[in-house]
Motif scaffolding. Sequence first.
Motif, short mmCIF file in Angstrom:
data_model
loop_
_atom_site.label_atom_id
_atom_site.label_comp_id
_atom_site.label_asym_id
_atom_site.label_seq_id
_atom_site.Cartn_x
_atom_site.Cartn_y
_atom_site.Cartn_z
N ASP A 128 0.83 -1.20 0.00
CA ASP A 128 0.00 0.00 0.00
C ASP A 128 0.86 1.26 0.00
OD1 ASP A 128 -2.26 -1.54 -0.01
OD2 ASP A 128 -2.56 -1.45 2.18
N THR A 129 1.97 1.20 0.73
CA THR A 129 2.87 2.36 0.77
C THR A 129 3.48 2.63 -0.60
OG1 THR A 129 3.44 1.88 3.08
CG2 THR A 129 4.95 3.31 1.84
N GLU A 130 3.90 1.56 -1.29
CA GLU A 130 4.49 1.72 -2.61
C GLU A 130 3.46 2.24 -3.60
OE1 GLU A 130 7.34 1.48 -5.76
OE2 GLU A 130 7.37 1.78 -3.59
N LYS A 131 2.23 1.72 -3.53
CA LYS A 131 1.19 2.20 -4.45
C LYS A 131 0.88 3.67 -4.21
CE LYS A 131 -1.61 -1.26 -3.48
NZ LYS A 131 -2.83 -2.11 -3.47
N ALA A 132 0.86 4.07 -2.95
CA ALA A 132 0.59 5.48 -2.64
C ALA A 132 1.71 6.36 -3.17
CB ALA A 132 0.45 5.66 -1.12
N ARG A 133 2.96 5.87 -3.04
CA ARG A 133 4.09 6.64 -3.54
C ARG A 133 4.02 6.81 -5.05
NH1 ARG A 133 9.11 6.23 -5.74
NH2 ARG A 133 8.84 4.00 -6.16
N LEU A 134 3.71 5.72 -5.77
CA LEU A 134 3.63 5.78 -7.22
C LEU A 134 2.48 6.67 -7.69
CD1 LEU A 134 4.32 2.02 -8.08
CD2 LEU A 134 5.89 3.95 -8.32
N GLU A 135 1.35 6.60 -6.99
CA GLU A 135 0.23 7.46 -7.34
C GLU A 135 0.57 8.93 -7.14
OE1 GLU A 135 -2.90 5.97 -4.93
OE2 GLU A 135 -3.30 4.23 -6.20
N GLU A 136 1.33 9.21 -6.09
CA GLU A 136 1.74 10.59 -5.83
C GLU A 136 2.69 11.08 -6.92
OE1 GLU A 136 3.98 13.27 -2.37
OE2 GLU A 136 3.53 11.14 -2.03
N LEU A 137 3.60 10.20 -7.36
CA LEU A 137 4.51 10.57 -8.43
C LEU A 137 3.75 10.84 -9.73
CD1 LEU A 137 7.47 8.05 -7.91
CD2 LEU A 137 7.53 10.52 -7.57
N SER A 158 1.97 14.16 -9.60
CA SER A 158 2.84 15.34 -9.58
C SER A 158 3.65 15.50 -10.87
CB SER A 158 3.82 15.25 -8.40
OG SER A 158 4.68 14.13 -8.54
#
Length: 301
Positions: A25-34, A37
């Motif tokens: 979930d953390t990795e998915k959130a990071r990729l979605e944020e990238l 942006s």
Amino acid sequence: MAKPQTNPEQDQDLLTPDSSFYGSDTEKARLEELADSYDPGIYWTETHPRVLSVLQWRARRAAHEEDGVKDEDGDDVLADATDVAVKVELEVPMGADVMGGESVSLSRAAGPWVYVLSPGVASEEGDVARLVRSGTKVLRRFTEQKVELEREHDASGAKTKIGLARKLTPLRLGAEREILGRAREAGVVRGKWMVFLGEDEVDEAWGSVVRETLDGRLGVAAKVGTQGKERLLAVYTRDFGDVDDVRRVVGRLVEMGLVDRKGKPVYYKCDAYTYLEILGGNSYGIKASMFSSRDVLERKV
């Protein structure tokens, strides 16, 4: 009840390439944020104007506007890219005086890469757009199959991923073969030896590679990074399937002192994988490089 015995090293090998495609979930959130942006405008304003093909097109256009060369329909005729490419790339030296003081920096003048082409070699290869379209379909299909097999495995309650790996391995190998086949159909068959050099040694090495390339003793082309303390110097061969030529080029790099036959190996990657952004540690589990210098020189391939 005693737990079944497993081999931790074997399980670790299986987990590394076959972990969940979507990540935690953390990795998915990071990729979605990238993704949210990302600003494509920066590419078009800062990167695209410095792309090699754009620089070459502008140089050819300017040259032919001066000569007034037209075809039968009155349109500008663009020359073969080879002469222009060599001229554009070699007018900017790799010396320290170019990188500092009041001089225009190499990275700003030529972008992140400097290229050289062997005489008579075209700068473009095959139909890259066709390869990307067909190759992406192959990767997407493999990903869908992989996700489905992982879902079935999770639902089965299996204690190890050995069974999953046995199903995924032939699918992955099939995807690799299909991508290389699509690359050949599209005419995108070049590949490159990748040599990493320190900032203090790259200038001399690049000068040697340029001379060897222009004299026809090395590969069909080469490029070098202009930024960072560690620079990638890539030496291209005409066809990744021509192992004898791939071996000849790395052998010449050994003779030039850029590759240590008995030391740390360097790796060969086909352009098809580069265009499809198949990098090390990719989610497909596909090995990013085709050969190592050690295996090629020892004739293991």
